[in-house]
Design a protein around this motif. Sequence first.
Motif, PDB file in Angstrom:
ATOM      1  N   GLN A 130       0.828  -1.207   0.000  1.00 39.73           N
ATOM      2  CA  GLN A 130       0.000   0.000   0.000  1.00 39.73           C
ATOM      3  C   GLN A 130       0.863   1.258   0.000  1.00 39.73           C
ATOM      4  O   GLN A 130       0.557   2.236  -0.691  1.00 39.73           O
ATOM      5  N   VAL A 131       1.963   1.233   0.777  1.00 37.84           N
ATOM      6  CA  VAL A 131       2.870   2.388   0.819  1.00 37.84           C
ATOM      7  C   VAL A 131       3.409   2.673  -0.584  1.00 37.84           C
ATOM      8  O   VAL A 131       3.415   3.819  -1.038  1.00 37.84           O
ATOM      9  N   ILE A 132       3.831   1.623  -1.279  1.00 40.52           N
ATOM     10  CA  ILE A 132       4.378   1.812  -2.634  1.00 40.52           C
ATOM     11  C   ILE A 132       3.277   2.287  -3.586  1.00 40.52           C
ATOM     12  O   ILE A 132       3.484   3.225  -4.369  1.00 40.52           O
ATOM     13  N   ALA A 133       2.105   1.674  -3.499  1.00 41.52           N
ATOM     14  CA  ALA A 133       1.008   2.073  -4.397  1.00 41.52           C
ATOM     15  C   ALA A 133       0.633   3.545  -4.168  1.00 41.52           C
ATOM     16  O   ALA A 133       0.438   4.301  -5.130  1.00 41.52           O
ATOM     17  N   ASP A 134       0.555   3.952  -2.905  1.00 40.88           N
ATOM     18  CA  ASP A 134       0.209   5.348  -2.596  1.00 40.88           C
ATOM     19  C   ASP A 134       1.294   6.306  -3.086  1.00 40.88           C
ATOM     20  O   ASP A 134       0.996   7.380  -3.614  1.00 40.88           O
ATOM     21  N   PHE A 135       2.544   5.890  -2.914  1.00 38.51           N
ATOM     22  CA  PHE A 135       3.659   6.754  -3.326  1.00 38.51           C
ATOM     23  C   PHE A 135       3.641   6.935  -4.845  1.00 38.51           C
ATOM     24  O   PHE A 135       3.785   8.047  -5.356  1.00 38.51           O
ATOM     25  N   VAL A 136       3.449   5.849  -5.566  1.00 37.37           N
ATOM     26  CA  VAL A 136       3.389   5.928  -7.034  1.00 37.37           C
ATOM     27  C   VAL A 136       2.240   6.847  -7.454  1.00 37.37           C
ATOM     28  O   VAL A 136       2.401   7.715  -8.326  1.00 37.37           O
ATOM     29  N   LYS A 137       1.094   6.685  -6.805  1.00 40.77           N
ATOM     30  CA  LYS A 137      -0.077   7.512  -7.144  1.00 40.77           C
ATOM     31  C   LYS A 137       0.228   9.000  -6.914  1.00 40.77           C
ATOM     32  O   LYS A 137      -0.163   9.851  -7.706  1.00 40.77           O
ATOM     33  N   ASP A 138       0.934   9.307  -5.818  1.00 34.18           N
ATOM     34  CA  ASP A 138       1.253  10.706  -5.512  1.00 34.18           C
ATOM     35  C   ASP A 138       2.362  11.264  -6.410  1.00 34.18           C
ATOM     36  O   ASP A 138       2.432  12.477  -6.621  1.00 34.18           O
ATOM     37  N   LEU A 139       3.228  10.382  -6.912  1.00 31.78           N
ATOM     38  CA  LEU A 139       4.340  10.861  -7.751  1.00 31.78           C
ATOM     39  C   LEU A 139       3.912  11.116  -9.199  1.00 31.78           C
ATOM     40  O   LEU A 139       4.473  11.992  -9.860  1.00 31.78           O
ATOM     41  N   LYS A 140       2.945  10.362  -9.671  1.00 33.39           N
ATOM     42  CA  LYS A 140       2.561  10.479 -11.088  1.00 33.39           C
ATOM     43  C   LYS A 140       2.183  11.901 -11.497  1.00 33.39           C
ATOM     44  O   LYS A 140       2.653  12.387 -12.526  1.00 33.39           O
ATOM     45  N   PRO A 141       1.370  12.620 -10.697  1.00 30.75           N
ATOM     46  CA  PRO A 141       1.025  13.987 -11.120  1.00 30.75           C
ATOM     47  C   PRO A 141       2.220  14.940 -11.126  1.00 30.75           C
ATOM     48  O   PRO A 141       2.179  15.960 -11.809  1.00 30.75           O
ATOM     49  N   LEU A 142       3.286  14.600 -10.378  1.00 35.96           N
ATOM     50  CA  LEU A 142       4.455  15.486 -10.321  1.00 35.96           C
ATOM     51  C   LEU A 142       5.323  15.377 -11.569  1.00 35.96           C
ATOM     52  O   LEU A 142       6.099  16.276 -11.869  1.00 35.96           O
ATOM     53  N   GLY A 143       5.222  14.249 -12.249  1.00 30.48           N
ATOM     54  CA  GLY A 143       6.052  14.039 -13.449  1.00 30.48           C
ATOM     55  C   GLY A 143       7.481  13.683 -13.070  1.00 30.48           C
ATOM     56  O   GLY A 143       7.814  13.560 -11.896  1.00 30.48           O
ATOM     57  N   PRO A 144       8.337  13.555 -14.090  1.00 25.44           N
ATOM     58  CA  PRO A 144       9.728  13.187 -13.832  1.00 25.44           C
ATOM     59  C   PRO A 144      10.452  14.262 -13.035  1.00 25.44           C
ATOM     60  O   PRO A 144      10.200  15.458 -13.221  1.00 25.44           O
TER      61      PRO A 144
END
Length: 152
Positions: A130-144
């Motif tokens: 869940q920690v990884i899934a949440d982190f990925v979800k939060d990082l996607k809108p930030l872009g590279p």
Amino acid sequence: MAEAVEVRKVAQESGEFEPKIVAFLCKWCSSAGSDLAGVSRLQYPSNAVPITVPCSGSVSPIYILSAFNKGADGVLVSGCHPGDCHYLKGNFFARRRIYLVQKLLQFIGVEPNRFRMSWVSAAEGTKYAQVIADFVKDLKPLGPHGKLGAKR
Ligand code: FES
């Protein structure tokens, strides 16, 4: 695992941004938690590269800056729950240090959501996923993120 790799490959082929996460995991708890997520065949994003460390207290701010400098889009430090550190106070030191790292990252222009700390025990494979899934979800809108000092 093969399904996760396949999902990621499909996402990359579709041009969807897939953040690269460097995850510093305490070997006693969080690393074992990530192993449990794997052996339990939990489905979660395969974006994190785990780096096992002896204790969350052994993660130097230099490691975190270095990960960002080498192109990580997000960095996670994960250790034993407070009070459960195998070196007694390592995670308390980590928690204090992490606060300063967050201030430093903010100062040099790294978005606060690109860095995170979590407490995951060896029995919490589901929480790790869940920690990884949440982190990925939060990082996607930030872009590279790119490298520190690189033009954006
Ligand atoms: Fe796990 Fe210290 S041994 S955080």
